[in-house]
Design a protein around this motif. Structure first.
Motif, PDB file in Angstrom:
ATOM      1  N   GLN A   1      -6.111   2.943  -6.295  1.00  0.00           N
ATOM      2  CA  GLN A   1      -5.459   3.429  -7.339  1.00  0.00           C
ATOM      3  C   GLN A   1      -4.296   4.138  -7.169  1.00  0.00           C
ATOM      4  OE1 GLN A   1      -6.885   2.624 -10.452  1.00  0.00           O
ATOM      5  NE2 GLN A   1      -8.448   1.715  -8.926  1.00  0.00           N
TER       6      GLN A   1
ATOM      7  N   ARG B   1       3.577  12.888   0.816  1.00  0.00           N
ATOM      8  CA  ARG B   1       2.207  13.519   1.476  1.00  0.00           C
ATOM      9  C   ARG B   1       2.043  14.573   2.289  1.00  0.00           C
ATOM     10  NH1 ARG B   1      -1.205   9.825  -0.560  1.00  0.00           N
ATOM     11  NH2 ARG B   1      -0.649   7.622  -1.125  1.00  0.00           N
TER      12      ARG B   1
ATOM     13  N   ALA C   1      -1.272   6.485  -6.852  1.00  0.00           N
ATOM     14  CA  ALA C   1      -1.245   8.272  -6.700  1.00  0.00           C
ATOM     15  C   ALA C   1      -0.940   8.922  -7.829  1.00  0.00           C
ATOM     16  CB  ALA C   1      -0.076   8.631  -5.723  1.00  0.00           C
TER      17      ALA C   1
ATOM     18  N   GLU D   1       8.033   8.949  -6.892  1.00  0.00           N
ATOM     19  CA  GLU D   1       7.661   7.674  -7.493  1.00  0.00           C
ATOM     20  C   GLU D   1       9.029   7.107  -7.925  1.00  0.00           C
ATOM     21  OE1 GLU D   1       7.285   4.542 -10.188  1.00  0.00           O
ATOM     22  OE2 GLU D   1       7.377   6.902 -11.052  1.00  0.00           O
TER      23      GLU D   1
ATOM     24  N   GLU E   1       7.617   8.476   1.026  1.00  0.00           N
ATOM     25  CA  GLU E   1       6.138   8.782   0.760  1.00  0.00           C
ATOM     26  C   GLU E   1       5.756   9.606   1.897  1.00  0.00           C
ATOM     27  OE1 GLU E   1       1.996   6.367   0.276  1.00  0.00           O
ATOM     28  OE2 GLU E   1       3.510   5.280   1.396  1.00  0.00           O
TER      29      GLU E   1
ATOM     30  N   LEU F   1       2.269   4.479  -2.151  1.00  0.00           N
ATOM     31  CA  LEU F   1       1.705   5.584  -3.181  1.00  0.00           C
ATOM     32  C   LEU F   1       0.169   5.081  -3.859  1.00  0.00           C
ATOM     33  CD1 LEU F   1       4.920   6.787  -4.901  1.00  0.00           C
ATOM     34  CD2 LEU F   1       3.610   7.965  -3.098  1.00  0.00           C
ATOM     35  N   MET F   2      -0.553   4.513  -2.847  1.00  0.00           N
ATOM     36  CA  MET F   2      -1.932   4.159  -3.327  1.00  0.00           C
ATOM     37  C   MET F   2      -3.020   5.179  -2.695  1.00  0.00           C
ATOM     38  SD  MET F   2      -1.282   1.456  -5.255  1.00  0.00           S
ATOM     39  CE  MET F   2      -2.870   0.859  -5.506  1.00  0.00           C
ATOM     40  N   ASP F   3      -4.004   5.267  -3.502  1.00  0.00           N
ATOM     41  CA  ASP F   3      -5.269   6.146  -2.885  1.00  0.00           C
ATOM     42  C   ASP F   3      -6.451   5.424  -3.313  1.00  0.00           C
ATOM     43  OD1 ASP F   3      -3.378   8.303  -2.020  1.00  0.00           O
ATOM     44  OD2 ASP F   3      -3.310   9.051  -3.738  1.00  0.00           O
ATOM     45  N   ASP F   4      -7.062   4.993  -2.354  1.00  0.00           N
ATOM     46  CA  ASP F   4      -8.334   4.355  -2.625  1.00  0.00           C
ATOM     47  C   ASP F   4      -8.145   3.329  -3.710  1.00  0.00           C
ATOM     48  OD1 ASP F   4      -9.784   5.936  -0.936  1.00  0.00           O
ATOM     49  OD2 ASP F   4      -9.858   7.494  -2.358  1.00  0.00           O
TER      50      ASP F   4
ATOM     51  N   GLN G   1       0.778  -1.223   0.084  1.00  0.00           N
ATOM     52  CA  GLN G   1      -0.016   0.040  -0.153  1.00  0.00           C
ATOM     53  C   GLN G   1       1.104   1.396  -0.026  1.00  0.00           C
ATOM     54  OE1 GLN G   1      -3.844   0.525  -0.078  1.00  0.00           O
ATOM     55  NE2 GLN G   1      -2.907  -1.626  -1.163  1.00  0.00           N
TER      56      GLN G   1
END
Length: 527
Positions: A186, A309, A188, A319, A305, A181-184, A179
């Motif tokens: 998907q 953020r 980032a 990334e 990360e 660089l993942m947002d919901d 998990q």
């Protein structure tokens, strides 16, 4: 006082300096002994850079001191005291001294080392022991190296029976698993990979506002190791005037914080660019600390990360860095254990020319090679493009035997351990495994070097010239490589365009090119 015997002997290798190592699980300082060995062969099986040897020995000695502070008895076999020729010699001596019931260690990252130690233990275990006259046969317990985020069995399951492996798909799996660089659910920013945004050169003005790297003062231990290496490995390549690598976890954490604070924000933009005198630029300089296990890769990934953020850093830079650690580093290790021992002898193109002597001195009229090799000899370091697209690319087009060049890479870089060096060199830089995990050979003409650096400005050769007295070897040998492998390259969608350019070359010009290339190949040492 030294214990006369012990329950378990805990073997800690020079690239396993992790206080949370599985080697310590369930063990007790009151009953068990830690064994660390400085073996001469680890600096001589390849002609190791002095800085590489200093880094390993100094970090090992600092780690041993930390273990002693935690209450462990450390049987430390030093080069200037016991003087073991090999790790196996040191292990045999320690077994005779401590008579343990069992040896416990973490899986080595070098299969040469694993084989050597297993053979030493097997020779002892197979000795007959009359009943009642000695200890039971010795057992070896190799434990999983949990420093890494993808264990070899998981990687084998992911790879399956595929003949071709691609890091991008592995990387996406790792992003989801951890998990990162993942947002919901998907990635980032809506993309998995921002590599296309991270390939800019410096332009004519050159690098601007480059952050200065940290300076780590050599303490008494490091000074003693430097003196030892200068005395025992005087003829080895490299110098130690600028030795400046973290040798403790505390220093490695400071280096991590410095990178995240000052270089990560601009890391991606120019990560492929080169410039005279620019030894480090915005690069992380954390690979040696990661490979010695002074840093944990997950803490490095999380630090990057968190900076993205909390500080709104450029996603392409963050990334791009995380992809190197979470993606490429783990992928390469998986390939090593999956494809050995064949990877060690892979030679897809059948190249057999010896490594030019100037790879060890930098004394060549090719300024790009001179700059990259001189930097390597001074620091034990050059960044990934200098390795891949200068010293590696020349190795391919100059038809140098892959194993000779692989051994050179293993020898001259402070961050070189075989599990990471060999797949990168044989597989990516040299295409020796025929594209197992790369879609094309990484070759280019001198025009690429000119675009990504200022090396061509002060060079004896002209990057745009293929034939004649000022012909650039990078350019001539590139076109000769295309000429030799035209059919295979034309069939590869990634290299078809290269061959299209070749097809426009007049037959007479091709003959001149071939003759020029043969002269260069016959006289590699004099380029």
């Amino acid at each position: 006082m030294r214990p006369a015997s012990c329950r378990h002997l805990i073997l800690i290798l020079g690239d396993q300096l992790d206080e949370d190592s599985a080697a310590f699980d369930g063990l007790n300082p009151a009953q068990d002994v830690v064994l660390m060995i400085e073996a001469r062969e680890e600096s001589t099986h390849v002609w190791s850079h002095k800085a590489r040897t200093v880094l390993f020995l100094s970090a090992m000695r600092h780690f041993a001191d930390k273990l002693r502070q935690r209450g462990w008895w450390v049987a430390y076999r030093a080069l200037d005291k016991e003087g073991d020729a090999t790790l196996a010699d040191g292990l045999r001596a320690a077994l005779a001294l401590y008579r343990p019931e069992r040896v416990i260690g973490v899986e080595p990252g070098d299969l040469r080392v694993r084989g050597q130690l297993d053979s030493a233990l097997a020779s002892i275990a197979n000795l007959p022991v009359p009943a009642g006259t000695g200890p039971p046969r010795l057992l070896m317990e190799w434990r999983e190296d949990r420093h890494f985020m993808c264990a070899p069995p998981q990687f084998r399951r992911w790879a399956g029976q595929s003949a071709s492996l691609r890091m991008e798909f592995f990387y996406r799996m790792m992003r989801r698993q951890y998990q990162v660089l993942m947002d919901d659910g998907q990635p980032a920013g809506g993309q998995w990979n921002y590599d296309a945004d991270n390939r800019k050169g410096f332009g004519r003005t050159g690098p601007q506002q480059v952050p200065r790297p940290l300076v780590f003062e050599a303490d008494t231990i490091t000074q003693e190791v430097i003196a030892l290496v200068e005395q025992q490995f005087a003829a080895h390549p490299g110098d130690l005037q600028r030795f400046n690598w973290p040798v403790t976890r505390e220093q490695a954490l400071v280096a991590l914080d410095d990178f995240i604070s000052h270089r990560l924000p601009h890391f991606g933009t120019h990560q492929d660019a080169m410039w005279t005198g620019l030894d480090f630029g915005w690069h992380a300089l954390l690979s040696s600390s990661l490979n010695l296990k002074l840093l944990n890769p997950l803490e490095v990934v999380h630090a990057a990360e968190q900076a993205y953020r909390s500080r709104g850093l450029d996603l392409a830079s963050v990334e791009g860095f995380i992809r190197q650690v979470l993606g490429w580093r783990e992928f390469i290790r998986g390939v090593y254990f999956l494809d050995m021992p064949g990877l060690k002898t892979a030679n897809h193109f059948g190249h057999d020319r010896p490594l030019p002597a100037w790879y060890w001195t930098g004394e060549t009229r090719m300024n790009c090679m001179h700059q990259c090799i001189s930097q390597t000899l001074a620091n034990g370091y050059s960044h990934h493009i200098q390795r891949l697209m200068v010293t590696g690319m020349f190795g391919v087009t100059a038809q140098i035997h892959p194993q000779q060049l692989c051994d050179w890479y293993l020898a001259v870089y402070v961050d070189a351990v075989e599990w990471v060096e060999l797949p990168n060199t044989a597989g990516m830089a040299l295409f020796a495994n025929g594209g197992r995990f790369t879609s094309k050979p990484y070759v280019a003409s001198g025009a690429y070097v000119k675009r990504m650096s200022n090396y061509c400005n002060d060079c004896h050769y002209e990057p745009a010239t293929r034939t004649g007295p000022r012909a650039c070897p990078m350019t001539t040998l590139y076109w000769n490589f295309l000429d030799r492998h035209e059919t295979a390259l034309a069939a590869n969608p990634r290299t078809t365009l290269m061959v299209k350019h070749l097809e426009r070359m007049a037959p007479q010009e091709r003959q001149l090119l071939r003759a020029q290339a043969q002269d260069m190949l016959a006289g590699l040492d004099s380029l």
